[in-house]
Design an enzyme around this catalytic site. Structure first.
Site, PDB file in Angstrom:
ATOM      1  CG  MET A   1      -0.278  -0.021   2.507  1.00 33.51           C
ATOM      2  SD  MET A   1      -0.606   1.240   3.766  1.00 33.51           S
ATOM      3  CE  MET A   1      -1.970   2.163   3.296  1.00 33.51           C
ATOM      4  CE1 TYR A   2       3.537   1.453   4.436  1.00 35.51           C
ATOM      5  CE2 TYR A   2       5.761   0.721   4.009  1.00 35.51           C
ATOM      6  CZ  TYR A   2       4.702   0.886   4.877  1.00 35.51           C
ATOM      7  OH  TYR A   2       4.833   0.478   6.176  1.00 35.51           O
ATOM      8  CB  SER A   3       3.718   5.192  -3.211  1.00 35.36           C
ATOM      9  OG  SER A   3       4.137   6.256  -2.390  1.00 35.36           O
ATOM     10  NE  ARG A   4      -4.424   2.324  -4.332  1.00 30.99           N
ATOM     11  CZ  ARG A   4      -5.519   2.995  -4.585  1.00 30.99           C
ATOM     12  NH1 ARG A   4      -5.773   3.425  -5.770  1.00 30.99           N
ATOM     13  NH2 ARG A   4      -6.352   3.235  -3.613  1.00 30.99           N
ATOM     14  N   GLY A   5       2.058   0.512  -4.297  1.00 23.36           N
ATOM     15  CA  GLY A   5       2.966  -0.407  -4.976  1.00 23.36           C
ATOM     16  C   GLY A   5       4.247   0.232  -5.467  1.00 23.36           C
TER      17      GLY A   5
END
Length: 171
Positions: free
Chosen positions: A60-64
């Site tokens: 989920m960090y910066s959506r991948g």
């Protein structure tokens, strides 16, 4: 670097780990940082030189994007590092099954993380948050299957309350 036993296993991990939530800086992480591949590579190299060999990220960090950047930063160094990532939180605004700890989501989330990280295995895979909609047995079976398939070496959890953890351990 001080190393400690990962409780209940034979694996030793460093007392410090480099987190990568600042890698990328998109999809709600703009205020956290905008670490790009060049800067991430420099950070990884500095960590390795100092004896720190564990790197933690999440889908989920910066959506991948954080996983993609870390994957490029560790290219050619995979045999020297311990790699941890997490799955559970939403990865889509439209797909109701792109979240949670269901077998459906966890298997797909792990496979997507492997691809973004450019590796064939994850040393430590976390359930990023407790999912009250999915039976714990289903989640644990999916994690066990990921370990049995050698895609994941060890499992863990993050953001669990004490009673959620105890419920999982009891099963």
């Amino acid at each position: 670097m001080e190393y400690r036993n990962l409780n209940g296993t034979g694996l030793f991990v460093p007392a410090l780990t480099l987190g990568t939530a600042t890698f990328g800086g998109t999809h709600g992480f703009e205020g956290w940082g905008h670490t790009d591949v060049a800067e991430a590579t420099r950070m990884v190299d500095m960590c390795l030189d100092a004896g720190l060999n564990m790197f933690d990220t999440a889908d989920m960090y910066s959506r991948g994007l954080a996983e993609e950047i870390l994957g490029k930063a560790i290219a050619g160094k995979r045999n020297r590092i311990l790699l941890a990532t997490k799955g559970t939180f939403p990865m889509s605004d439209n797909d109701r099954n792109a979240t949670g700890a269901s077998r459906y989501h966890i298997i797909r989330a792990c496979e997507a993380s492997l691809k973004r990280l450019g590796t064939d295995h994850i040393d430590l895979y976390y359930i990023h948050g407790f999912d009250a909609n999915t039976p714990v047995e289903e989640t644990l079976r999916a994690l066990d299957d990921l370990v049995s398939s050698s895609k994941v070496s060890y499992i863990g959890c993050s953001n669990f309350s004490g009673w959620h953890l105890m419920k999982s351990l009891a099963i």
